[in-house]
Motif scaffolding. Structure first.
Motif, PDB file in Angstrom:
ATOM      1  N   TRP A   1      15.434   1.636  -0.762  1.00  0.00           N
ATOM      2  CA  TRP A   1      15.502   0.326  -1.502  1.00  0.00           C
ATOM      3  C   TRP A   1      14.984   0.842  -2.927  1.00  0.00           C
TER       4      TRP A   1
ATOM      5  N   VAL B   1       5.725  -6.403  -7.093  1.00  0.00           N
ATOM      6  CA  VAL B   1       4.725  -6.758  -5.877  1.00  0.00           C
ATOM      7  C   VAL B   1       3.646  -7.789  -6.112  1.00  0.00           C
ATOM      8  N   TYR B   2       3.283  -7.886  -7.207  1.00  0.00           N
ATOM      9  CA  TYR B   2       2.557  -8.907  -7.430  1.00  0.00           C
ATOM     10  C   TYR B   2       3.302 -10.534  -7.854  1.00  0.00           C
TER      11      TYR B   2
ATOM     12  N   HIS C   1       1.904   4.736 -10.625  1.00  0.00           N
ATOM     13  CA  HIS C   1       1.236   5.131  -9.324  1.00  0.00           C
ATOM     14  C   HIS C   1       2.092   5.649  -8.514  1.00  0.00           C
ATOM     15  N   HIS C   2       3.282   4.952  -8.667  1.00  0.00           N
ATOM     16  CA  HIS C   2       4.393   5.535  -7.653  1.00  0.00           C
ATOM     17  C   HIS C   2       5.060   6.737  -7.995  1.00  0.00           C
TER      18      HIS C   2
ATOM     19  N   ILE D   1      -7.507  -2.884 -10.949  1.00  0.00           N
ATOM     20  CA  ILE D   1      -6.644  -4.125 -10.294  1.00  0.00           C
ATOM     21  C   ILE D   1      -7.803  -4.508  -9.092  1.00  0.00           C
TER      22      ILE D   1
ATOM     23  N   GLY E   1     -10.616  -8.483  -5.833  1.00  0.00           N
ATOM     24  CA  GLY E   1     -12.029  -8.825  -5.384  1.00  0.00           C
ATOM     25  C   GLY E   1     -12.717  -9.950  -5.585  1.00  0.00           C
TER      26      GLY E   1
ATOM     27  N   GLY F   1      -4.629   0.652  -0.671  1.00  0.00           N
ATOM     28  CA  GLY F   1      -4.039   0.696  -1.992  1.00  0.00           C
ATOM     29  C   GLY F   1      -4.904   1.452  -3.081  1.00  0.00           C
TER      30      GLY F   1
ATOM     31  N   LEU G   1      -4.580   5.072  -2.406  1.00  0.00           N
ATOM     32  CA  LEU G   1      -3.449   5.631  -2.935  1.00  0.00           C
ATOM     33  C   LEU G   1      -3.749   5.845  -4.271  1.00  0.00           C
ATOM     34  N   ALA G   2      -4.406   4.969  -4.952  1.00  0.00           N
ATOM     35  CA  ALA G   2      -4.596   5.313  -6.564  1.00  0.00           C
ATOM     36  C   ALA G   2      -5.077   6.228  -6.839  1.00  0.00           C
TER      37      ALA G   2
ATOM     38  N   ASP H   1      -3.164  11.220  -3.662  1.00  0.00           N
ATOM     39  CA  ASP H   1      -1.687  10.696  -3.038  1.00  0.00           C
ATOM     40  C   ASP H   1      -0.889  11.805  -2.941  1.00  0.00           C
TER      41      ASP H   1
ATOM     42  N   HIS I   1       1.489  10.261  -0.309  1.00  0.00           N
ATOM     43  CA  HIS I   1       2.597   9.829  -1.159  1.00  0.00           C
ATOM     44  C   HIS I   1       3.798  10.085   0.169  1.00  0.00           C
TER      45      HIS I   1
ATOM     46  N   HIS J   1       0.188   0.955   4.129  1.00  0.00           N
ATOM     47  CA  HIS J   1      -0.459   0.334   3.001  1.00  0.00           C
ATOM     48  C   HIS J   1       0.414  -1.121   2.827  1.00  0.00           C
ATOM     49  N   PHE J   2       1.629  -0.732   2.704  1.00  0.00           N
ATOM     50  CA  PHE J   2       2.391  -1.970   1.977  1.00  0.00           C
ATOM     51  C   PHE J   2       2.838  -2.997   3.065  1.00  0.00           C
TER      52      PHE J   2
ATOM     53  N   VAL K   1      -0.483  -5.209   2.992  1.00  0.00           N
ATOM     54  CA  VAL K   1      -0.348  -6.314   2.080  1.00  0.00           C
ATOM     55  C   VAL K   1       0.672  -7.174   2.187  1.00  0.00           C
TER      56      VAL K   1
ATOM     57  N   ARG L   1       7.737   9.506   5.516  1.00  0.00           N
ATOM     58  CA  ARG L   1       8.512   8.157   5.608  1.00  0.00           C
ATOM     59  C   ARG L   1       9.936   8.599   5.465  1.00  0.00           C
TER      60      ARG L   1
HETATM   61  C1  HEA Z   1       2.459  -7.457  -1.893  1.00  0.00           C
HETATM   62  C2  HEA Z   1       2.525  -6.280  -2.457  1.00  0.00           C
HETATM   63  C3  HEA Z   1       1.505  -5.243  -2.780  1.00  0.00           C
HETATM   64  C4  HEA Z   1       0.332  -5.334  -3.267  1.00  0.00           C
HETATM   65  C5  HEA Z   1      -0.417  -6.702  -3.425  1.00  0.00           C
HETATM   66  C6  HEA Z   1      -0.249  -4.068  -3.523  1.00  0.00           C
HETATM   67  C7  HEA Z   1      -1.327  -4.007  -3.990  1.00  0.00           C
HETATM   68  C8  HEA Z   1      -1.735  -2.489  -4.510  1.00  0.00           C
HETATM   69  N1  HEA Z   1      -1.160  -1.547  -4.231  1.00  0.00           N
HETATM   70 FE1  HEA Z   1       0.509  -1.231  -3.279  1.00  0.00          FE
HETATM   71  N2  HEA Z   1       2.438  -0.950  -2.624  1.00  0.00           N
HETATM   72  C9  HEA Z   1       3.376  -1.810  -2.235  1.00  0.00           C
HETATM   73  C10 HEA Z   1       3.128  -3.302  -2.377  1.00  0.00           C
HETATM   74  C11 HEA Z   1       1.762  -3.969  -2.766  1.00  0.00           C
HETATM   75  N3  HEA Z   1       0.802  -3.156  -3.116  1.00  0.00           N
HETATM   76  C12 HEA Z   1       4.810  -1.570  -1.873  1.00  0.00           C
HETATM   77  C13 HEA Z   1       5.894  -2.239  -1.361  1.00  0.00           C
HETATM   78  C14 HEA Z   1       4.709  -0.220  -2.123  1.00  0.00           C
HETATM   79  C15 HEA Z   1       5.639   0.915  -1.830  1.00  0.00           C
HETATM   80  C16 HEA Z   1       6.696   1.162  -2.641  1.00  0.00           C
HETATM   81  C17 HEA Z   1       7.767   2.108  -1.871  1.00  0.00           C
HETATM   82  O1  HEA Z   1       7.530   3.353  -2.365  1.00  0.00           O
HETATM   83  O2  HEA Z   1       8.746   1.798  -1.436  1.00  0.00           O
HETATM   84  C18 HEA Z   1       3.163   0.128  -2.694  1.00  0.00           C
HETATM   85  C19 HEA Z   1       2.793   1.517  -2.986  1.00  0.00           C
HETATM   86  C20 HEA Z   1       1.476   1.614  -3.743  1.00  0.00           C
HETATM   87  C21 HEA Z   1       1.322   2.869  -4.406  1.00  0.00           C
HETATM   88  C22 HEA Z   1       2.006   4.273  -4.450  1.00  0.00           C
HETATM   89  C23 HEA Z   1       1.792   4.854  -3.257  1.00  0.00           C
HETATM   90  C24 HEA Z   1       2.961   6.240  -2.962  1.00  0.00           C
HETATM   91  O3  HEA Z   1       4.018   5.790  -2.963  1.00  0.00           O
HETATM   92  O4  HEA Z   1       2.360   7.384  -3.004  1.00  0.00           O
HETATM   93  C25 HEA Z   1       0.168   2.890  -4.792  1.00  0.00           C
HETATM   94  C26 HEA Z   1      -0.624   3.938  -5.564  1.00  0.00           C
HETATM   95  O5  HEA Z   1      -1.615   3.536  -6.084  1.00  0.00           O
HETATM   96  C27 HEA Z   1      -0.480   1.443  -4.283  1.00  0.00           C
HETATM   97  C28 HEA Z   1      -1.829   0.828  -4.928  1.00  0.00           C
HETATM   98  C29 HEA Z   1      -1.879  -0.387  -4.868  1.00  0.00           C
HETATM   99  C30 HEA Z   1      -3.537  -1.143  -5.265  1.00  0.00           C
HETATM  100  C31 HEA Z   1      -4.487  -0.378  -5.835  1.00  0.00           C
HETATM  101  C32 HEA Z   1      -3.274  -2.281  -5.102  1.00  0.00           C
HETATM  102  C33 HEA Z   1      -4.284  -3.247  -5.392  1.00  0.00           C
HETATM  103  O6  HEA Z   1      -3.530  -4.427  -6.171  1.00  0.00           O
HETATM  104  C34 HEA Z   1      -4.922  -3.816  -4.186  1.00  0.00           C
HETATM  105  C35 HEA Z   1      -6.323  -4.658  -4.622  1.00  0.00           C
HETATM  106  C36 HEA Z   1      -6.987  -5.391  -3.457  1.00  0.00           C
HETATM  107  C37 HEA Z   1      -8.225  -4.683  -3.047  1.00  0.00           C
HETATM  108  C38 HEA Z   1      -8.732  -3.366  -3.423  1.00  0.00           C
HETATM  109  C39 HEA Z   1      -8.997  -5.480  -1.760  1.00  0.00           C
HETATM  110  C40 HEA Z   1      -9.723  -6.674  -2.139  1.00  0.00           C
HETATM  111  C41 HEA Z   1     -10.846  -6.142  -3.228  1.00  0.00           C
HETATM  112  C42 HEA Z   1     -12.134  -6.258  -2.791  1.00  0.00           C
HETATM  113  C43 HEA Z   1     -12.550  -6.605  -1.480  1.00  0.00           C
HETATM  114  C44 HEA Z   1     -13.241  -5.661  -3.922  1.00  0.00           C
HETATM  115  C45 HEA Z   1     -13.777  -4.514  -3.800  1.00  0.00           C
HETATM  116  C46 HEA Z   1     -12.977  -3.355  -3.554  1.00  0.00           C
HETATM  117  C47 HEA Z   1     -13.238  -2.079  -3.977  1.00  0.00           C
HETATM  118  C48 HEA Z   1     -14.225  -1.621  -4.752  1.00  0.00           C
HETATM  119  C49 HEA Z   1     -12.224  -0.885  -3.490  1.00  0.00           C
HETATM  120  N4  HEA Z   1       0.397   0.690  -3.990  1.00  0.00           N
END
Ligand code: HEA
Ligand code: HEA
Ligand code: CUA
Ligand SMILES: [Cu+2]
Lengths: 619, 354, 108, 207
Positions: A137, A252-253, A298-299, A320, A325, A363, A366-367, A372, A376, A384-385, A388, A446
């Motif tokens: 995709w 994603v947001y 970060h991707h 984020i 949180g 997430g 991963l960050a 990563d 990755h 992970h994804f 979420v 993957r």
């Molecule tokens: C709805 C969709 C969605 C959401 C909301 C998120 C949210 C987050 N994502 Fe995710 N992500 C995806 C969808 C999403 N992601 C998708 C689809 C991919 C893959 C794409 C692909 O390659 O095909 C991806 C991939 C992806 C990667 C790349 C990984 C890789 O390919 O190597 C990373 C790396 O940093 C990441 C990080 C995060 C982080 C930090 C959040 C943050 O927003 C999360 C924040 C939430 C919390 C942390 C929980 C609640 C918080 C608390 C309870 C507070 C206290 C917490 C702490 C102190 C830790 N995501």
């Protein structure tokens, strides 16, 4: 002048009515049905993926088909299922929540829908014309630019068309929320779902143009011989990755924020409490939106951007977690001290909190840029994804549908069946995706068509597949519930949940002009305020008067159809010049419709106040 | 970062991970069983982050469980209207500040590790080893420019020493990943050359994967890293340098095979040093443990492969030649006797099993 | 809006006409400045002034011109433009981020 | 306000473009759209800047670009921006005739610009053999400048369509917002051009 009151004049009339409608409530139905359809297709693709991975060395489908399967699964789920379902909710609810009779641009609203639908259909036609897109995709160049056949061309054209629809939809909601709020509905009194729709629309506005450009460049490279991503002619394939993720991360947001809003409304309603920390929730939403634009790389940690860039993006990504949180804790404290009713909608919302928290925490793991390098492109990321997305977005859509179903269709979804659908889906979800984190760490990348005996990956994959089947069962029960409810359940009241916001102050389903008199908003949770003061409904802000309504129009449908036809032309002109005829015909239809739209006055019509009085509730 | 984290790691792995799975995967494939510097550093980082996450998760779940049990609506409470609280400043501050602190705790080692793994300074030192890695659909080429040695599929490195990789691709993007020794790095086509280093602690044969979708046989683009003692490594290098591509094989079949090979296959495959090629370098093919990275190493499979490579790796680029079954048998005989070194994957795995 | 009595609205129109005139003067001034900046920009390039100096100045001139366009020609300085301004600034922020990326962490 | 009022305003309000709800919506909506366009062009500029050195052979920016033509184009477009400001000035004063006149001048200037651009492309292709496919630089150049050119074409068609459609019936509250946002679009095209002549041509010449 067409009349927007749907008259039961047989199927043909009903279809025509839906094709030409500009009523946001009907457009919501359209989005729901087509989004739901694509969700089933995407789910079917997921099942095929899981069956292929069920055991080692499996050859259920071929390697080439597998790549098409994951590409279409990801693309369909994100662009054609999740986004439209979210748009369905926004269309059904946002105008009602802000006390508006309509959206700002009813015509564009309809155009946005048809563009999305025709784009999605175009993409899926590829299955029947010699192969779907197969470069993931994310469609990374040069794999995508060199991919044989026309699959990737379909990806480019399909997403370009449906992306335009999304952009238009986003602008419509922005202006609706800015301009159409009822008197007294200040920004800081808007329900959270409206707020998150607003921020989501901002994200759409700024994220989609990057995708648009990326797709154009991809189109030029594949169809017109340019050299953007062609390293042999001086191009640079990393440009695609950046453009894709500048769009992709905010995307994603875009997916999750509206559902954060829905959860806020649902949790506060079913706890019978005002949302805890309303202003912090608003602030957190804005902050997530803002930070969402600074983290895309970060991707790309393993692309080789260097330690400085990686570190910067790692830290900004982690940031984020803070606003997210804040949201999690505010939801918990909304329930604290409340009176929690476990309705089906609430059940999905309750299940969301731990599921999403796990997904968010992976997430953050991963960050951590260096770590990563291990995660990755492994099943850890897939885990992970889906945590979420399924645990956040899909749970959210289920919750919101249960919650707003009476407003959309006039009946409350059967609660028993609602609970019955939940459990297999919930258990299946954790079975499927939790284990995938470990599969990833144990060395399973993957997008792998197969894996070998003796790599200790068999058990985990089997468990994962079993879970997927449970999810399918849950989904089927939900579908059954829809049918059952339509046949068996009684008509719902205006306010079946003891709601707090304006949509519950008008009948279920609302009349086509929504509010007979525009309501006067006197605070946060306006309906709740009125109820606490012993009134039945919301105080009107104006005397009864004529209501101005937009005309129905078939032009949006024709414009989109034109682009659909032109899309084929662009894809196949590479093979034969004659296909430029299709381009000409399609573009002619589209531009002609646009010209008609611009030259023909469309002033709408009025419902006279006498008619309103006669009709009583507008039922 | 060693110290306390180092001590925490085994405890952690034992208690948490084994809870879910009987093992943590194949010895030499799992990121959870590090056998090299990078993998170990990264596992430490993962442990820190998992510890933080567990801490947060426990708190969230504690509140969550309490709320759900305590405040669930009970029979008879249907009309009860709870107090409509607006919020709470000090609570808000707490759940903003504590996550920030936790994230800082994670951010510092993250940045350290990121820079550590990009550290190229020791590379300029005398005697450091550089290997050029090229990803191809769907095989890997390894070139030792200073030693003038080339090989494919099996990467030989000495243990206890950093080996620097210069990485590119000849077609699409691939990603070079040896989970138990180091993380992964993409190989980009064009001028975007990447670098990383490997440092294996123990002798052994380690699995590697291609981790970036690169076409139909992406999942079949496996390779192996063979870590040997430095003496063995030197031995291997000199064995490789002294290969005589013209040497006549012993058996008649192999001699015929050589002729057929030179006739049909040399356009793509090289024996002896060749910094790049259309197909894998077969100089030490006799020492392989797998054919094309995935098939078990025996004559039958080899003949099948030569006759019909597309069946095993869909979409691979070995095509456009014509050999009979018989020729294929002979070629197999020829190729399988190309074992010029005593240092082989077998020798390593048997020695490390002792 | 249509229910003003005639005399007040006549008066209002005059006031508005005057306002419009004043605004027009500002617009003409900004146009003149824009032309001037364009001359300077082209002049610097034609005179082949050192590129380390020229490039930032060129960018600066372009930015100032655009500010004129947005604020005067497109009325962003007038009231009722808070939302437009907010959106433009957000757009510009994303734009700057994008361009910084494309000029730094993409190689060559 | 009923729709007869919209089409026949007895008395034009101060800001005819924002007097109706539809007008206000168009106004805000169009600004949002321009915010999105900013990102769109930024992506194109970014791509151009990333690829500007990926030339092949002689065809480098320094070698290709001539400043005279660009200067003329800049003057045409800048002036057209001013003339469309004049048109809006007359719209606010409810003087439909003059508005049409100034819009007409705007269109002419725009056509002049377009003519120059077409000549420029023709020149590059035929004199230098520098095309969309020659190199990554060629692709990026034609795409960026061409996207802008496409905007000019669209803007001109839009303004002309509006002028013709409303020639007979004059200004009203229904079409005032349309004129207004068309002029906003025109200004935005100029904004983009300012960056194109600076970043592409002038900085390309500096090297
Ligand atoms: C709805 C969709 C969605 C959401 C909301 C998120 C949210 C987050 N994502 Fe995710 N992500 C995806 C969808 C999403 N992601 C998708 C689809 C991919 C893959 C794409 C692909 O390659 O095909 C991806 C991939 C992806 C990667 C790349 C990984 C890789 O390919 O190597 C990373 C790396 O940093 C990441 C990080 C995060 C982080 C930090 C959040 C943050 O927003 C999360 C924040 C939430 C919390 C942390 C929980 C609640 C918080 C608390 C309870 C507070 C206290 C917490 C702490 C102190 C830790 N995501
Ligand atoms: C909104 C986004 C979304 C959603 C909801 C899902 C839902 C699911 N996803 Fe997917 N997924 C992605 C987005 C999403 N996914 C993305 C972006 C990728 C990456 C693609 C890439 O690498 O390019 C991916 C990749 C991906 C993979 C990895 C493939 C690989 O890397 O090789 C897997 C594997 O298990 C998987 C599984 C599932 C499963 C089991 C579900 C389940 O939750 C699905 C549940 C739904 C159903 C089970 C439907 C049930 C209904 C029926 C079966 C009836 C059908 C009837 C008719 C059609 C009439 N997904
Ligand atoms: Cu090479 Cu995947
Ligand atoms: Cu992301």
């Amino acid at each position: 002048m067409s009349n927007a009151i749907a008259q039961q004049r047989g199927l043909g009339a009903m279809i025509w009515d839906y094709i030409t409608t500009v009523d946001h409530k009907k457009i919501a139905h359209l989005y729901l049905v087509s989004g739901g359809f694509f969700f089933l297709i995407g789910g079917l693709e997921a099942m095929i993926i899981r069956i292929q991975l069920m055991k080692p060395d499996n050859e259920f489908i071929s390697a080439g088909l597998y790549n098409e399967m994951i590409t279409m699964h990801g693309t369909t789920m994100i662009f054609l299922a999740a986004m439209p379902l979210i748009f369905a909710l926004m269309n059904a609810v946002v105008p009602l929540q802000i006390g508006a009779r309509d959206v700002a641009f009813p015509f564009l609203n309809s155009l946005g829908f048809w563009l999305f639908l025709f784009g999605g259909l175009l993409l899926n036609v590829s299955w029947f014309t010699g192969g779907a897109p197969d470069a993931g995709w994310t469609n990374y160049a040069p794999l995508s630019t060199t991919s044989a056949g026309h699959g990737v061309d379909y990806y480019v054209m399909g997403l370009q068309i449906s992306g335009a629809g999304t952009l238009i939809g986003g602008i419509n909601f922005l202006v609706t929320i800015i301009n159409m709020r009822a008197p007294g509905m200040t920004y800081m009194r808007m329900p959270l779902f409206t707020w998150t729709t607003f921020i989501t629309s901002v994200l759409i506005l700024f994220a989609f143009p990057a995708l648009t450009v990326g797709l154009f460049l991809m189109m030029f490279d594949r169809m017109f011989g340019s050299a953007f991503f062609d390293v042999t002619a001086g191009g640079n394939e990393i440009i695609w990755e950046h453009l894709f993720w500048i769009f992709g991360h905010p995307e994603v947001y875009i997916l999750i924020l509206p559902l954060f809003g829905a959860f806020s409304d649902i949790i506060s309603t079913f706890s019978k409490k005002r949302l805890f920390g309303y202003s912090a929730m608003v602030f957190a939403t804005v902050l997530i939106g803002f930070l969402g634009f600074m983290v895309w790389a970060h991707h790309m940690f393993t692309v080789g951007l260097g330690p400085i860039a990686n570190s910067i993006f790692a830290v900004s990504t982690m940031a984020i977690a803070v606003p997210t949180g804040i949201k999690i804790f505010n939801w918990l404290f909304t329930m604290w001290g409340g009176s929690i009713k476990m309705s089906a909608a609430m059940l999905w919302s309750i299940a969301f909190i731990p599921s999403f928290t796990i997904g968010g925490m992976t997430g953050v793991m991963l960050a951590s840029a260096a770590a990563d390098y291990q995660y990755h492109d492994t099943y850890f990321v897939v885990g992970h994804f889906h945590y979420v997305i399924v645990g956040g977005v899909v749970f959210g859509i289920f919750a919101a549908l249960h919650y707003w179903w009476p407003k959309m269709f006039g009946k409350v979804l059967n609660e028993k069946l609602g609970h019955l659908a939940f459990w297999p889906f919930f258990i299946g979800f954790h079975l499927t995706f939790f284990i995938q984190h470990f599969l990833g760490l144990m060395g399973m990348p993957r997008r792998y068509w197969t894996y070998f005996e003796g790599q200790s990956l068999a058990t985990g994959n089997m468990i994962s597949t079993v879970g997927a089947f449970l999810m399918a069962i849950g989904t089927l029960i939900f579908l059954y519930n829809i049918v059952y409810t339509a046949i068996k359940e009684p008509q719902a009241s205006a306010d079946p949940w003891d709601g707090r916001t304006l949509e519950w102050s008008i009948p279920s389903t609302p009349p086509f002009y929504n509010f007979k008199q525009t309501p006067l908003v006197r605070g946060l949770d306006p309906l709740w305020i009125e109820k606490m003061e012993g009134r039945k409904g919301v105080t009107p802000a104006e005397p009864l008067g004529d209501i101005h309504m937009p005309n129905a129009s078939v032009l949006p449908f024709l414009m989109s159809l034109g682009l659909f036809i032109a899309g084929f032309g662009f894809i196949y002109q590479v093979d034969h010049n004659a296909w430029f005829i299709a381009v000409a015909v399609g573009m002619g239809l589209t531009l002609g419709s646009m010209l008609t739209r611009s030259l023909k006055d469309d002033l709408g019509y009025h419902i006279h106040k006498e008619d309103l009085v006669e009709k009583g509730d507008g039922k | 970062m060693k110290g306390w984290i180092g001590k925490l790691r085994p405890v952690f792995i034992f208690s948490v991970l084994t809870l879910f799975l009987a093992g943590c995967g194949e010895e030499n494939l799992s990121a959870l069983k590090p056998k090299g510097y990078g993998a170990e550093l990264l596992l430490d980082l993962m442990v820190i982050s998992i510890a933080i996450m567990l801490f947060v998760f426990v708190i969230v779940m504690a509140i969550y469980t309490f709320v759900l049990i305590r405040y669930r609506r009970k029979k008879g409470d249907e009309d009860y209207i709870p107090k409509q609280t607006e919020g709470n400043k000090s609570l808000e501050i707490i759940w903003t500040v504590i996550p920030i602190l936790l994230l800082l705790i994670l951010a510092v080692p993250t940045v350290q590790a990121t820079f550590d793994l990009a550290d190229e300074a020791p590379r300029s030192e005398e005697g450091s080893i550089t290997i050029e890695v090229t990803g191809n659909q769907y095989w890997w080429h390894f070139n030792y420019p200073d030693q003038e040695v080339s090989t494919s599929q099996d990467l030989y490195i000495p243990t206890g020493e950093r080996v620097y990789l210069d990485m590119t691709s000849s077609d699409v993007i691939h990603s070079f990943w040896v989970p138990s020794i180091a993380g992964k790095m993409d190989t980009n086509p064009g001028g975007n050359e990447n670098t990383m280093y490997l440092e294996a602690y123990e002798e052994g044969v380690y699995w590697g994967h291609c981790a970036e979708l690169c076409g139909e046989s992406h999942s079949l683009m496996d390779f192996r890293v063979i870590a040997v003692s430095s003496e063995d490594y030197d031995q291997w290098i000199s064995d490789m340098q002294n290969i005589d591509a013209e040497a006549t094989p012993e058996t008649q079949s192999a001699q015929d095979g050589k002729a057929a090979f030179e006739n049909s296959c040399m356009g793509c495959h090289a024996i002896g040093n060749s910094p790049a090629g259309v197909g894998p370098n077969l100089s030490n093919f006799g020492n392989r443990t797998k054919i094309a990275g995935i098939l078990d190493y025996n004559k039958e499979n080899l003949v099948d492969w030569i006759m019909n490579p597309d069946e095993f790796k869909p979409g691979n680029k070995m095509q456009g030649y014509n050999v009979s079954e018989e020729e294929a048998q002979q070629i197999a005989d020829y190729l399988m006797q190309l074992d010029h070194s005593e240092v082989t994957p077998e020798s390593v795995s048997s020695s490390s099993e002792e | 809006m249509t229910d003003h009595t005639d005399s007040t609205s006549k008066h209002k129109i005059d006031i508005h006409k005057k306002e419009h005139k004043e605004e027009m003067i500002h617009q003409v001034i900004s146009f003149t400045l824009m032309i001037l900046f364009t001359f300077i920009a082209f002049g610097m390039v034609i005179l082949e002034i050192s590129s380390y100096f020229v490039k930032p100045v060129l960018i600066l001139l372009a930015v100032v011109q655009v500010v004129f366009q947005l604020y005067y020609f497109m009325h962003m300085k007038n009231k009722g433009h808070t939302m437009p301004a907010m959106m433009m600034f957000s757009g510009i922020a994303v734009a700057i981020l994008t361009i910084i990326t494309f000029t730094t962490i993409i190689w060559w | 306000m009923s729709h007869d009022d919209v089409l026949n305003p007895k008395q034009m309000p101060h800001d005819p473009e924002k007097a109706t709800l539809e007008g206000k919506n168009k106004f805000i909506g169009f600004w949002m759209f321009l915010g999105g366009e900013t990102v769109l062009f930024a992506s194109l500029f970014g791509t151009y800047l990333a690829l500007v050195r990926s030339t092949s052979g002689e065809n480098t920016p320094e070698h290709l670009f001539g400043l005279e033509l660009v200067f003329i184009m800049t003057m045409l477009l800048l002036t057209s921006s001013l003339t469309s400001v004049y048109a809006m000035y007359h719209m606010k004063n409810h003087d439909f005739k003059k508005m049409q006149l100034w819009l007409g001048i705007t269109v002419l200037l725009g056509l002049g610009f377009l003519g120059c651009e077409i000549y420029e492309f023709y020149h590059y292709i035929h004199e230098y053999g520098f095309t969309f496919r020659s190199s990554a630089f060629g692709s990026a150049f034609y795409t960026l400048v061409g996207f802008h050119g496409g905007h000019v074409v669209f803007g001109l068609s839009w303004i002309v369509a509006l002028m013709i459609r409303n020639q007979k019936r004059g200004l009203n509250l229904y079409n005032a917002p349309k004129f207004y946002i068309a002029s906003l679009y025109w200004h935005f095209i100029d904004v983009v051009w300012v960056f194109i002549f600076t970043v592409v041509y002038l900085m390309g010449k500096v090297g």
